[in-house]
Design a protein around this motif. Structure first.
Motif, mmCIF file in Angstrom:
data_model
loop_
_atom_site.group_PDB
_atom_site.id
_atom_site.type_symbol
_atom_site.label_atom_id
_atom_site.label_comp_id
_atom_site.label_asym_id
_atom_site.label_seq_id
_atom_site.Cartn_x
_atom_site.Cartn_y
_atom_site.Cartn_z
ATOM 1 N N GLY A 146 -14.161 -12.627 -45.709
ATOM 2 C CA GLY A 146 -12.710 -12.688 -45.650
ATOM 3 C C GLY A 146 -12.169 -13.483 -46.825
ATOM 4 O O GLY A 146 -12.310 -14.711 -46.859
ATOM 5 N N LEU A 147 -11.576 -12.820 -47.789
ATOM 6 C CA LEU A 147 -11.152 -13.464 -49.027
ATOM 7 C C LEU A 147 -9.634 -13.456 -49.171
ATOM 8 O O LEU A 147 -8.963 -12.518 -48.736
ATOM 9 N N THR A 148 -9.111 -14.485 -49.793
ATOM 10 C CA THR A 148 -7.701 -14.510 -50.160
ATOM 11 C C THR A 148 -7.495 -13.583 -51.360
ATOM 12 O O THR A 148 -8.459 -13.198 -52.029
ATOM 13 N N PRO A 149 -6.261 -13.219 -51.675
ATOM 14 C CA PRO A 149 -6.016 -12.401 -52.869
ATOM 15 C C PRO A 149 -6.571 -13.039 -54.149
ATOM 16 O O PRO A 149 -7.113 -12.326 -55.007
ATOM 17 N N GLU A 150 -6.455 -14.345 -54.271
ATOM 18 C CA GLU A 150 -6.985 -15.040 -55.448
ATOM 19 C C GLU A 150 -8.509 -14.935 -55.492
ATOM 20 O O GLU A 150 -9.101 -14.682 -56.556
ATOM 21 N N GLN A 151 -9.142 -15.119 -54.344
ATOM 22 C CA GLN A 151 -10.602 -15.026 -54.289
ATOM 23 C C GLN A 151 -11.067 -13.600 -54.581
ATOM 24 O O GLN A 151 -12.086 -13.396 -55.244
ATOM 25 N N GLU A 152 -10.335 -12.615 -54.098
ATOM 26 C CA GLU A 152 -10.672 -11.218 -54.381
ATOM 27 C C GLU A 152 -10.577 -10.949 -55.891
ATOM 28 O O GLU A 152 -11.450 -10.276 -56.467
ATOM 29 N N ALA A 153 -9.536 -11.469 -56.517
ATOM 30 C CA ALA A 153 -9.383 -11.280 -57.961
ATOM 31 C C ALA A 153 -10.530 -11.937 -58.721
ATOM 32 O O ALA A 153 -11.055 -11.366 -59.689
ATOM 33 N N ASN A 154 -10.935 -13.120 -58.289
ATOM 34 C CA ASN A 154 -12.083 -13.791 -58.917
ATOM 35 C C ASN A 154 -13.358 -12.979 -58.736
ATOM 36 O O ASN A 154 -14.166 -12.844 -59.662
ATOM 37 N N LEU A 155 -13.544 -12.433 -57.540
ATOM 38 C CA LEU A 155 -14.740 -11.642 -57.258
ATOM 39 C C LEU A 155 -14.822 -10.437 -58.193
ATOM 40 O O LEU A 155 -15.881 -10.151 -58.769
ATOM 41 N N VAL A 156 -13.715 -9.745 -58.360
ATOM 42 C CA VAL A 156 -13.698 -8.554 -59.202
ATOM 43 C C VAL A 156 -13.933 -8.904 -60.666
ATOM 44 O O VAL A 156 -14.699 -8.235 -61.369
ATOM 45 N N GLN A 157 -13.285 -9.978 -61.135
ATOM 46 C CA GLN A 157 -13.372 -10.305 -62.563
ATOM 47 C C GLN A 157 -14.627 -11.079 -62.934
ATOM 48 O O GLN A 157 -15.223 -10.848 -63.990
ATOM 49 N N TRP A 158 -15.046 -12.013 -62.042
ATOM 50 C CA TRP A 158 -16.117 -12.935 -62.397
ATOM 51 C C TRP A 158 -17.370 -12.798 -61.534
ATOM 52 O O TRP A 158 -18.341 -13.507 -61.741
ATOM 53 N N GLY A 159 -17.326 -11.908 -60.532
ATOM 54 C CA GLY A 159 -18.500 -11.668 -59.705
ATOM 55 C C GLY A 159 -18.706 -12.655 -58.581
ATOM 56 O O GLY A 159 -19.711 -12.578 -57.859
ATOM 57 N N TYR A 160 -17.757 -13.577 -58.395
ATOM 58 C CA TYR A 160 -17.907 -14.610 -57.355
ATOM 59 C C TYR A 160 -16.506 -15.093 -56.977
ATOM 60 O O TYR A 160 -15.656 -15.292 -57.860
ATOM 61 N N PRO A 161 -16.228 -15.289 -55.691
ATOM 62 C CA PRO A 161 -14.860 -15.631 -55.282
ATOM 63 C C PRO A 161 -14.432 -17.061 -55.604
ATOM 64 O O PRO A 161 -13.245 -17.317 -55.840
ATOM 65 N N TYR A 162 -15.397 -17.996 -55.595
ATOM 66 C CA TYR A 162 -15.028 -19.414 -55.571
ATOM 67 C C TYR A 162 -15.232 -20.065 -56.947
ATOM 68 O O TYR A 162 -16.039 -20.976 -57.117
ATOM 69 N N VAL A 163 -14.490 -19.544 -57.918
ATOM 70 C CA VAL A 163 -14.531 -20.075 -59.275
ATOM 71 C C VAL A 163 -13.103 -20.374 -59.740
ATOM 72 O O VAL A 163 -12.138 -20.058 -59.050
ATOM 73 N N LEU A 164 -13.005 -21.010 -60.915
ATOM 74 C CA LEU A 164 -11.718 -21.377 -61.504
ATOM 75 C C LEU A 164 -10.897 -22.197 -60.500
ATOM 76 O O LEU A 164 -11.362 -23.235 -60.046
ATOM 77 N N ASP A 165 -9.719 -21.755 -60.110
ATOM 78 C CA ASP A 165 -8.915 -22.556 -59.174
ATOM 79 C C ASP A 165 -9.548 -22.661 -57.798
ATOM 80 O O ASP A 165 -9.201 -23.551 -57.008
ATOM 81 N N GLY A 166 -10.499 -21.764 -57.492
ATOM 82 C CA GLY A 166 -11.187 -21.816 -56.206
ATOM 83 C C GLY A 166 -12.455 -22.640 -56.225
ATOM 84 O O GLY A 166 -13.158 -22.720 -55.204
ATOM 85 N N PHE A 167 -12.760 -23.266 -57.366
ATOM 86 C CA PHE A 167 -14.005 -24.039 -57.508
ATOM 87 C C PHE A 167 -13.878 -25.405 -56.838
ATOM 88 O O PHE A 167 -12.871 -26.100 -56.983
ATOM 89 N N ARG A 168 -14.924 -25.797 -56.112
ATOM 90 C CA ARG A 168 -15.024 -27.142 -55.546
ATOM 91 C C ARG A 168 -16.456 -27.637 -55.790
ATOM 92 O O ARG A 168 -17.395 -27.135 -55.183
ATOM 93 N N PHE A 169 -16.595 -28.588 -56.683
ATOM 94 C CA PHE A 169 -17.915 -29.122 -57.008
ATOM 95 C C PHE A 169 -18.553 -29.713 -55.761
ATOM 96 O O PHE A 169 -17.948 -30.529 -55.065
#
Length: 227
Positions: A146-169
């Motif tokens: 279950g992904l947010t629109p932002e996470q879906e966009a990350n998945l399509v562009q970068w292959g993973y949902p939790y990057v860039l603004d969705g990143f949490r170290f």
């Protein structure tokens, strides 16, 4: 050794006492490529608690695991990682703390994390020409959470949902746990690991990792952040 996927991790310094404890806690030393004995920590079933994250080793993901594009080579990836790191400055944070992330436990950074987030975003973006596009099966598996629109966009562009603004170290210390086990494990780690954690916490290099055919991740090379 043949690797099926690669990743860019923060791999804690091998000689640090907190690294030694946390590595044995997980039971897999990705630096030496060997299983290690778990510590005895009260009544905690450490092997069961750490079964899911064990194969990844003690790490924080900076660029998630990816298959190498057919037009690329390992040598080119190795060189690009070195060049990338030479242009990135080290990152200093206030420290690390043991935290709950949903139903699992992890080490999280304390204080301001903007420089860390910037470094992680650069890893994702600047090394992405080495990543093979995700397959439909991989996309479907990620979407099942279950992904947010932002996470879906990350998945399509970068292959993973939790990057860039969705990143949490985070440095994962357990799999998903029931509430009593979660509480007991956190208390045990607070007693045994927390006193060893660094303050301040510094990231001075990045590691290129490889996933072997058995699914375990191995450290291939460290690159000093020297920008």
């Amino acid at each position: 050794m043949t690797f099926t996927r690669y990743a860019i991790y923060f791999a804690p310094p091998a000689k640090a006492e907190w690294t030694k404890f946390a590595t044995s806690w997980l039971g897999w030393d990705m630096e030496t490529g060997s299983l290690v004995a778990h510590p005895v920590v009260g009544d905690i079933d450490v092997a069961a608690v750490t079964e899911v994250p064990r194969k990844y080793g003690l790490h924080a993901t900076m660029k998630p695991p990816f298959r190498l594009r057919e037009v690329q080579t390992f040598d080119a990836l190795h060189a690009a990682c070195g060049s990338f790191a030479s242009n990135q400055p080290p990152v200093t944070l206030d420290g690390l703390e043991i935290a709950r992330l949903g139903r699992f436990l992890a080490l999280r950074p304390m204080g301001e994390t903007q420089a860390l987030n910037t470094l992680a975003a650069a890893c994702v973006e600047q090394l992405d020409n080495f990543r093979e596009a995700a397959t439909e099966a991989e996309l479907t598996r990620r979407r099942a959470a279950g992904l947010t629109p932002e996470q879906e966009a990350n998945l399509v562009q970068w292959g993973y949902p939790y990057v860039l603004d969705g990143f949490r170290f985070h440095i994962t210390l357990s799999g998903k746990l029931d509430k009593p086990t979660l509480r007991a494990t956190q208390e045990a780690l607070q007693a045994h690991l927390a006193p060893l954690l660094p303050q301040p916490f510094q990231i001075t290099d990045l590691a290129l990792m490889g996933e072997a055919e058995d699914g375990r991740f191995h450290l291939i090379h460290r690159y000093a952040l020297s920008g």
